[in-house]
Each structure stands twice: as C-alpha cells, then as structure tokens.
Design an enzyme around this catalytic site. Structure first.
Site, PDB file in Angstrom:
ATOM      1  N   HIS A  59       0.826  -1.208   0.000  1.00 32.68           N
ATOM      2  CA  HIS A  59       0.000   0.000   0.000  1.00 32.68           C
ATOM      3  C   HIS A  59       0.864   1.264   0.000  1.00 32.68           C
ATOM      4  O   HIS A  59       0.405   2.332   0.390  1.00 32.68           O
ATOM      5  CB  HIS A  59      -0.912   0.019   1.227  1.00 32.68           C
ATOM      6  CG  HIS A  59      -1.725  -1.210   1.393  1.00 32.68           C
ATOM      7  ND1 HIS A  59      -2.616  -1.626   0.434  1.00 32.68           N
ATOM      8  CD2 HIS A  59      -1.767  -2.142   2.381  1.00 32.68           C
ATOM      9  CE1 HIS A  59      -3.192  -2.750   0.840  1.00 32.68           C
ATOM     10  NE2 HIS A  59      -2.683  -3.090   2.010  1.00 32.68           N
ATOM     11  N   HIS A 221      -7.013  -4.484  -0.972  1.00 33.09           N
ATOM     12  CA  HIS A 221      -6.342  -5.741  -1.310  1.00 33.09           C
ATOM     13  C   HIS A 221      -7.026  -6.382  -2.514  1.00 33.09           C
ATOM     14  O   HIS A 221      -6.866  -7.571  -2.765  1.00 33.09           O
ATOM     15  CB  HIS A 221      -6.389  -6.715  -0.142  1.00 33.09           C
ATOM     16  CG  HIS A 221      -5.964  -6.109   1.152  1.00 33.09           C
ATOM     17  ND1 HIS A 221      -6.859  -5.514   2.014  1.00 33.09           N
ATOM     18  CD2 HIS A 221      -4.744  -5.964   1.700  1.00 33.09           C
ATOM     19  CE1 HIS A 221      -6.187  -5.055   3.064  1.00 33.09           C
ATOM     20  NE2 HIS A 221      -4.909  -5.310   2.893  1.00 33.09           N
TER      21      HIS A 221
END
Lengths: 338, 338
Positions: A59, A221
């Site tokens: 991320h 995700h």
C-alpha cells in the site's frame, strides 16, 4: 507476471532497503524484526507520546512513507497484503516509547486487529501504556473478505497526520488517542478499481474484470466491493463515490473538510485531477468551501488502476493538526506553507 | 480503453482545471491559450529572469507540477504527446517576462524545437530577450520517431530545478542560460517499459509487448527503444540502464550526482525503490558517495509501467542550485531541509 523485482519473497525487504538508502535523513530500516523508524536525528525527546502504525505491505507509501517529524515514530510492514506479527509491532513500540505511552493506529482488518492487540498486551507487560485507535473509513461494505465491520483504507493517512501532530506538540497519551479517534470518526472513503493488481508471490491478478467493467467499492487488497458496474465517465464514477461518502459522513453546507483523491498505484496523475475537479464541483454545490485538497498516491494496491475519494470533516482543532508541519517521505509541509 | 476521463478531447483541460482547484496557492490555469502560471502571490518581482517550459501533455507532473517558487514561472501544456503551438508559448513568455528576459527549457523533439523557436522569434519582436536551452538526456537512441538527435526525458526536471534556482536568486539571463546548459550537458537518462500506455484520443495501446518482453530504451511517448529484451530481474534491468547512463556520462569515483529513479506512471512505488537500491549499490561500487536521491513519478507516460534511471553530475554550483528551496506541486524543499 512482469514486475521490477528480483525475488517475489524479497520484495518488501529490498524495497525498504531502497527506501532507507534514498531517505537516510528521514527514516531507518531495521531487520529482524523488520521495522521502519525515524532516523537518529529526528527521534522524539523523552516524555513525548509515541505513535506507530503498520499492516500488510503493498500500500506504499503507507505506512513507512509517513514516518518522520509530525507523523509516525515507526511503521511495521508485514508481507504483501498480510498483517505483521506481534514481534515487530512490539519492537516498534519499544522504539517509539519515550516514557509517555504509545498510540497504535490500526486499520480494521481481522489480522491487524489481532496482532496489534497481542502486541499491546506484550507492551503492557513491559510497562508501556498503549492506546489503540481503529480506522474503519470504507463505506463500501459492512463486512468483507478480511474484516468484521468496515475496512480501514485511505482515511488512515489523515488519522496518522492528526495523531502525529498531536503527539509532536507534546499532548499526553489520552489526548493523542482522543484526537485520533475524533479524526477516525469523521473520515469516510470509497474506491473503484479499473484493473486488478498482482501479488508478487501469487503471480496472477487477484481478480478478473471485463473490458467494460469497474469494481465499485473495491478494497485495497482487491477485495470485492459493493457492485460491479459498467465503465462510466470520470464524473459519473466520482459522483457514485462522492454521494456515498458525503451522505455517510452527513456532510453539510459550511463545514470544513480534507478532500483526498487517492490513486491506487497505477492511475495517471491526470486522471486523479479529473476526479478531483468533480469532487471540488460537488463540494461547491453542497456549500462546502473550506477545503484542504490532497491528490496523489497515498494508500495504494500495488499497480492497481483505480481511485478512492476520502472526505474528513474538520473542526478547528483537527484543522490545526492537519495544517501542522510534517517532514516525512510522502507528506511534507513546512511551517511557512501551513 | 478504460480511463477515468469524461471526454478524450478534454483530458488536458479538465485535469488542469483539477490541478488549479487543488493547488490555488501555487498555480493558476489560464484558458485560450491554455497555460499554467504561478499563482498571483508567488509571481517574481520586476528584474528577475523568467523561466518557462512546456511540451505535450501525458508526462505529468511535468511540466505544470514544477511551476512555482524556485522553479518555473509558467508551463505550456500541449495536447497529449503533441507539442504546444507558438501562441500559448508566447503567452507564457509574456507572463514570465519581468524585463530581464526569459529562458525556455525545451525537450529535444522536432515539434517542440520548432514551436519554441517560432515563439522565441515572436518574443524578440516584442523586445523580450529569449535564451533557449535544449535537453537531450536520453542515451538510448541517437535519432528516433520524433527526434533528430537524442530525446529529452526525465533529466528535464533537474535542468528546470537548476535554472529555476538560478533565476529565483536573481542571476542574469546569460547566467541562468549558462547554468541550465551546464546542467543539461551533465545529465543522462535511459528507461524501460513493461507495458504500453494508451493515448486517450487514440484509444488503443501505443505498442504491443509480449508476456515476457521489455522495451529497453523506450521513449516517453512509447517510441521504440534500442532493443526488445526478455523480462529479467530488477537488478539486471537496472544494471543495463545504469551502465549505459554512467558510461555515457563518464562518471568517475569521487564525483557528486543526483540519482533519479523515475516511474513512468503505472509502476508501484515498491518497485521503484527496488531499482533505487540497485542504483545505490552500483554508485557505491563506482566510488560515488555524494548522492542526492530522488525516487518517484516525475516524467511519466500516462499509465505506462516502467522506469528510467537518470544521473546528473554535480559541481559545487549545480549542487547548491539543486539543494535550493523550491515550492511547486511535485518538488518541494524548504530551506531547513536543504
């Protein structure tokens, strides 16, 4: 799978080595356990509250990119899309502790919640007081693949900024935690994906999207969102995100906000600004004129193409903390520009 | 083609509207002709040398992201991958002129060279003295699709920084131009693409790459490079780029450099840092220890996945200008951190 990597198992370690080589004035990377801390010259003085966050990697710049003066003391990167274990969280806690306790900022995923909980227990055994702040800003779904309750997404960065500024100016543990919770309570996000990402050690895209499909409400995700919709214009897609976020937040005319248009990693800057243009139009229509705009890659999903819209309602105290100086890799604001 | 756009013909205008809405303290967007200038509060005082650059859009944050204190006075964005015409270049020139002349930084593409030349002639007719500085840092190919001679790529940002700092501190026209040319002479770049980008008004990828192929030496418009090679590790690919760039520059032990690892738009941050890790290792092996690292998206090709490596040799004067304060959308350095 084409990626600029050497070994799918070494992606996190090698990219953090690069991060430390590129920014030695801001951060240091420690191995075994793997954590990223402020560099020696920027460590907080004794008596200040510590602040850490962490979670699965992939991320970037979250979380290591927000370590530094005015934000985090340390970040705990897990494997790609996988929570770090309690050991490195505890190591980061020890680093961050200056005798005044440590605040954990935890994105609401089952693995993260469990591992930060265990670390907090370990910390208490070493007489380090810990306060945990949960971020669950994603309005797309109530429960999802990895979550009971809402997921924590791009709003996390804003909570880290508020808590970091509070800790940096010398607030006590309860105050830093309270302000971080106020920030978390006033932030909402939602995203879309135009393409999936490929986790290096998996080697294939995490989901398939048709040539004309968009995953609406996608997780960071690649978790499924609320709906798969046909491709639409930037304004139509922005309106879907804006409406859900603004309504859930109960945003009203005259309020102050941070408006964050966040790229998922593979989205060109020009597209993010087209989305921001619409967000600004919608805020103006709503009578919201005091806006702190942020546009860029803050909380990504590897090379995913997509965008999320985050709104955080600000009162005077939150605004002051958002505007406070910071010196991190991905969020720098000097005192003159605040 | 899936893109977060409303109308393929309005991409540039709408994204610049978003840019101006997001950064009103730094830049302003003007329509007809379309240029981006410093915001009212940051315009240079009378007697300072003006500095502009421009070129086809699609390379964001270049050039508009580098307008602001310490860098450009104005940027001239053409259509995607297409040079701007002389009219907007002349408008930017008039804006930038404070009576001390204007420096043009021009990437070496046939269209840009021609249009900036014509604008310079128009400016001379209005008694504005113009110096042009050509950037041709791409070592991949000698002539290419759009170029006689080498192409101008990511090194352009560093030339803009050097010239911008020189102009900001009050150097005269000849000095700003000389320093910019010294910068241009000491910078080299080369890139690879793992995937092509799609120009909005064309609607299909600009080239096709096999599942296991890399375009080595790719141009920032997706122009063919020197060779199509099989996919390799990040270190192997970095070595190809580093060797070509360092050899062409004649880099030697003990020298000082800027080392810029530039993402092409769709490359995850983690991959850029894995590449930077290798660049840092290679510089250390070469005995180059005084390094100013830069890692991120500076000169992109829409959503292309790929990376370029740029090295600029610094003498004391260039180092001082690179380290000088700047306040733009994509390059901010406060006086404390320099």
């Amino acid at each position: 799978m084409k990626k600029l990597i050497n070994d799918a198992e070494q992606v996190v370690v090698e990219s953090l080595e690069g991060l430390a080589l590129a920014h030695p004035d801001i951060i240091e990377t420690h191995q075994e356990p793997l954590i990223v801390t402020r560099s020696a010259g920027t460590v907080k003085e004794r008596g200040r509250v510590g602040l850490i966050s962490g979670g699965g990697s992939g991320h970037e710049p979250l979380h290591a990119g927000f370590v530094g003066r005015g934000m985090l003391d340390a970040a705990v990167p897990g494997p790609v899309f996988t929570s770090p274990t309690p050991d490195p969280i505890m190591a980061a806690t020890s680093f961050a502790d200056q005798g005044a306790g440590v605040v954990y900022i935890v994105k609401n995923y089952t693995g993260d919640v469990l591992n930060f909980d265990t670390a907090a227990e370990l910390a208490e055994m070493e007489d380090i007081e810990v306060e945990q702040v949960l971020v669950d800003d994603d309005v797309a779904v109530e429960d999802s693949t990895f979550t009971a309750g809402r997921r924590g997404v791009a709003g996390t960065v804003l909570v880290e900024k508020v808590a970091g500024a509070s800790a940096e100016r010398g607030d006590d543990l309860q105050t830093v935690a309270r302000l971080a919770r106020t920030a978390a309570k006033n932030v909402r996000s939602m995203g879309v994906a135009l393409s999936a990402c490929t986790v290096p050690h998996v080697g294939k895209p995490s989901f398939e999207l048709g040539e004309n499909e968009v995953e609406c409400g996608v997780g960071i995700h690649g978790e499924p969102g609320c709906e798969r919709i046909p491709m639409a214009s930037a304004d139509e897609i922005t309106d879907i995100l804006f409406d859900r976020v603004a309504q859930d937040l109960g945003l009203r005319a005259g309020e102050s906000v941070v408006a964050l248009v966040n790229g998922m990693g593979g989205t060109p800057s020009s597209e993010l600004y087209i989305v921001y243009r619409r967000v600004a139009q919608r805020l103006a229509e709503l009578g919201v004129e005091d806006i702190r705009p942020m546009v860029g890659n803050y909380v990504t999903s590897l090379e995913m193409r997509g965008v999320s819209v985050t709104l955080m309602r600000l009162d005077e105290e939150l605004a002051e903390l958002i505007d406070a100086p910071a010196h991190t890799i991905a969020w720098t604001r000097d005192s003159a520009s605040s």
